[in-house]
Design a protein around this motif. Structure first.
Motif, PDB file in Angstrom:
ATOM      1  N   GLN A   1       0.901  -1.258   0.053  1.00 23.98           N
ATOM      2  CA  GLN A   1       0.078   0.137  -0.111  1.00 23.98           C
ATOM      3  C   GLN A   1       0.949   1.216   0.015  1.00 23.98           C
ATOM      4  N   ASP A   2       0.340   2.325  -0.693  1.00 25.99           N
ATOM      5  CA  ASP A   2       1.149   3.541  -0.636  1.00 25.99           C
ATOM      6  C   ASP A   2       1.223   3.985   0.889  1.00 25.99           C
ATOM      7  N   LYS A   3       2.228   4.939   0.999  1.00 24.20           N
ATOM      8  CA  LYS A   3       2.408   5.248   2.645  1.00 24.20           C
ATOM      9  C   LYS A   3       1.361   6.061   3.143  1.00 24.20           C
ATOM     10  N   GLU A   4       0.465   6.665   2.042  1.00 24.94           N
ATOM     11  CA  GLU A   4      -0.499   7.650   2.776  1.00 24.94           C
ATOM     12  C   GLU A   4      -1.668   6.645   3.094  1.00 24.94           C
ATOM     13  N   ASP A   5      -1.775   5.510   2.324  1.00 24.91           N
ATOM     14  CA  ASP A   5      -2.941   4.430   2.624  1.00 24.91           C
ATOM     15  C   ASP A   5      -2.680   3.427   3.759  1.00 24.91           C
ATOM     16  N   LEU A   6      -1.395   3.504   4.286  1.00 27.02           N
ATOM     17  CA  LEU A   6      -1.072   2.402   5.214  1.00 27.02           C
ATOM     18  C   LEU A   6      -1.830   2.281   6.307  1.00 27.02           C
ATOM     19  N   ILE A   7      -2.284   3.892   6.806  1.00 24.95           N
ATOM     20  CA  ILE A   7      -3.139   3.705   8.016  1.00 24.95           C
ATOM     21  C   ILE A   7      -4.562   3.032   7.849  1.00 24.95           C
ATOM     22  N   TYR A   8      -4.859   2.891   6.550  1.00 22.85           N
ATOM     23  CA  TYR A   8      -6.233   1.974   6.454  1.00 22.85           C
ATOM     24  C   TYR A   8      -5.927   0.489   6.455  1.00 22.85           C
ATOM     25  N   SER A   9      -4.787   0.272   5.603  1.00 18.63           N
ATOM     26  CA  SER A   9      -4.650  -1.075   5.698  1.00 18.63           C
ATOM     27  C   SER A   9      -4.175  -1.844   7.232  1.00 18.63           C
ATOM     28  N   LEU A  10      -3.681  -1.049   7.827  1.00 17.01           N
ATOM     29  CA  LEU A  10      -3.241  -1.427   9.322  1.00 17.01           C
ATOM     30  C   LEU A  10      -4.466  -1.803  10.092  1.00 17.01           C
ATOM     31  N   ASN A  11      -5.380  -0.553   9.745  1.00 21.27           N
ATOM     32  CA  ASN A  11      -6.440  -0.609  10.599  1.00 21.27           C
ATOM     33  C   ASN A  11      -7.632  -1.687  10.277  1.00 21.27           C
ATOM     34  N   ALA A  12      -7.408  -1.963   8.913  1.00 21.05           N
ATOM     35  CA  ALA A  12      -8.277  -3.188   8.435  1.00 21.05           C
ATOM     36  C   ALA A  12      -7.978  -4.668   9.441  1.00 21.05           C
ATOM     37  N   GLY A  13      -6.890  -4.618   9.828  1.00 22.69           N
ATOM     38  CA  GLY A  13      -6.556  -6.049  10.675  1.00 22.69           C
ATOM     39  C   GLY A  13      -7.085  -6.028  12.022  1.00 22.69           C
ATOM     40  N   ASP A  14      -7.554  -7.148  12.592  1.00 24.55           N
ATOM     41  CA  ASP A  14      -8.011  -7.294  13.827  1.00 24.55           C
ATOM     42  C   ASP A  14      -6.906  -7.582  14.525  1.00 24.55           C
ATOM     43  N   VAL A  15      -6.102  -8.646  14.093  1.00 22.09           N
ATOM     44  CA  VAL A  15      -4.866  -9.101  14.862  1.00 22.09           C
ATOM     45  C   VAL A  15      -3.543  -8.969  13.695  1.00 22.09           C
ATOM     46  N   HIS A  16      -2.456  -8.548  14.042  1.00 16.47           N
ATOM     47  CA  HIS A  16      -1.563  -8.640  13.267  1.00 16.47           C
ATOM     48  C   HIS A  16      -0.535  -9.603  13.700  1.00 16.47           C
ATOM     49  N   TRP A  17       0.404 -10.318  12.668  1.00 13.00           N
ATOM     50  CA  TRP A  17       1.704 -10.983  12.760  1.00 13.00           C
ATOM     51  C   TRP A  17       2.735 -10.000  13.032  1.00 13.00           C
ATOM     52  N   CYS A  18       3.730 -10.334  14.084  1.00 21.23           N
ATOM     53  CA  CYS A  18       4.861  -9.760  14.084  1.00 21.23           C
ATOM     54  C   CYS A  18       6.078 -10.678  14.256  1.00 21.23           C
ATOM     55  N   VAL A  19       6.937 -11.187  13.266  1.00 27.45           N
ATOM     56  CA  VAL A  19       7.287 -12.446  13.396  1.00 27.45           C
ATOM     57  C   VAL A  19       8.942 -12.414  12.792  1.00 27.45           C
TER      58      VAL A  19
END
Length: 379
Positions: A259-277
């Protein structure tokens, strides 16, 4: 040139150097050839071209008080700093985000001892010639100390990476653009377990998707939502993951482009839980900076990280998610199941909130940048 995905904009293809000004800072860009993340030769050509271009660029700027280089490209980034210090008679700050050859050894990228020994010698040389090493985790500071085994250790400090908390922050689930993102990729109404970032060598994603396979399509959460796994990004492992999904009919897995940098806020908020691996062996070698964006968005985390690693410590200290060791696939499945069984009960939301609150209190961009300024001006 900006070329994270390997492509170069047409406007950067005609000259060797380009001068720009960004927020009052003079920037000299160096032309590099395009590359493919799956083609080693093209990546090496890209890196070597940048290295020699950067050496030449050193003569195109005037007197310098400080030379600041990062650990990219591997090994060569540090050597560029040594070169700049010598040419400009300046103080040299080496910012190590990833340690090499430790990183390539951890994932078996090369097993040629002659090459890895040479890489170690050159990077230790860069560390010794620096006036200050800045790295991004407590475990990475230990790696510097271990490299020199009690001999004179270069002056080293730890400063956390950051996300701009004014650009990434929690949004209401009904936010129009978050909903638009979900609808575009078939995530609306679903419980989304998301991986966002580089789909590359250092994250054990080829084995993690085998764990995902155990969560059958149609599985629903305690509050009735269908579970879907979203992978947002690109990288050298992406094609293998896509093939695995297709050959195993994993209809609950979705692949989404960067996602473009300005759209990252929307994609991250679309996740209910995120992987960090991270893959096994990466502790003290690299720090998954994606954590800061996840915490800024107020999201709970499934951490697959070694004990004592910087980000695992942050997740455990804040109770911002569930963590287990890389390779413990049985526990990873249990952690996924916990989120499925507890979706909607308040504790999942509270996890994300605790991580967000700690970030706002301790890990903001302003705080970290201030530490950089103090350490650099004080060295």
């Amino acid at each position: 040139m900006p070329s994270y995905l390997g492509t170069i904009e047409e406007k950067y293809k005609t000259q060797k150097y380009y001068e720009e000004e960004i927020n009052g800072v003079k920037v000299l860009r160096i032309r590099v050839p395009e590359f493919s993340k799956t083609d080693k030769k093209s990546r090496v050509k890209n890196i070597v071209s940048y290295f020699f271009g950067a050496m030449g660029a050193t003569f195109k700027v005037g007197k310098m008080d400080y030379v600041f280089s990062i650990s990219q490209p591997p090994i060569l980034g540090g050597l560029l700093g040594v070169w700049g210090k010598w040419v400009k008679h300046a103080k040299y700050i080496y910012n190590i985000q990833d340690f090499n050859p430790e990183q390539v050894l951890a994932v078996g990228y090369t097993k040629n001892k002659l090459i890895t020994d040479a890489m170690m010698w050159f990077d230790k040389f860069s560390c010794k010639r620096s006036d200050l090493v800045i790295t991004v985790g407590r475990d990475l500071v230990e790696t510097v100390e271990n490299r020199f085994k009690g001999k004179k250790v270069p002056k080293t400090v730890m400063i956390n990476n950051w996300i701009d908390e004014n650009e990434i922050y929690p949004l209401d689930e009904n936010n129009e653009k978050v909903q638009a993102f979900k609808k575009k990729y078939g995530l609306d109404g679903k419980f989304v377990i998301m991986y966002s970032g580089n789909i590359g060598l250092y994250y054990d994603l080829e084995n993690l998707i085998k764990v995902v396979k155990k969560i059958k399509p149609g599985t629903k959460t305690a509050d009735g939502r269908e579970v879907v796994f979203a992978f947002v990004g690109a990288g050298s492992v992406l094609d293998k993951l896509v093939m695995y999904k297709e050959s195993n009919n994993m209809d609950n897995v979705v692949f989404i482009p960067y996602q473009d940098k300005e759209d990252l806020i929307y994609s991250l908020n679309a996740g209910d839980v995120h992987w960090c691996v991270n893959a096994k062996g990466i502790k003290g070698v690299s720090c998954p900076s994606k954590y800061y964006g996840l915490a800024a968005a107020g999201k709970p985390i499934i951490g697959v990280l070694e004990e004592g690693s910087e980000v695992r410590c942050l997740i455990e200290d804040t109770k911002g998610g569930l963590c287990c060791n890389p390779g413990d696939y049985e526990q990873i499945e249990k952690d996924i199941q916990w989120f499925i069984e507890n979706a909607g009960n308040g504790e999942v939301t509270a996890m994300g909130q605790r991580g967000h609150d700690y970030l706002i209190e301790n890990l903001t961009r302003e705080k970290s940048v201030k530490k950089y300024a103090e350490e650099i001006l004080g060295c």
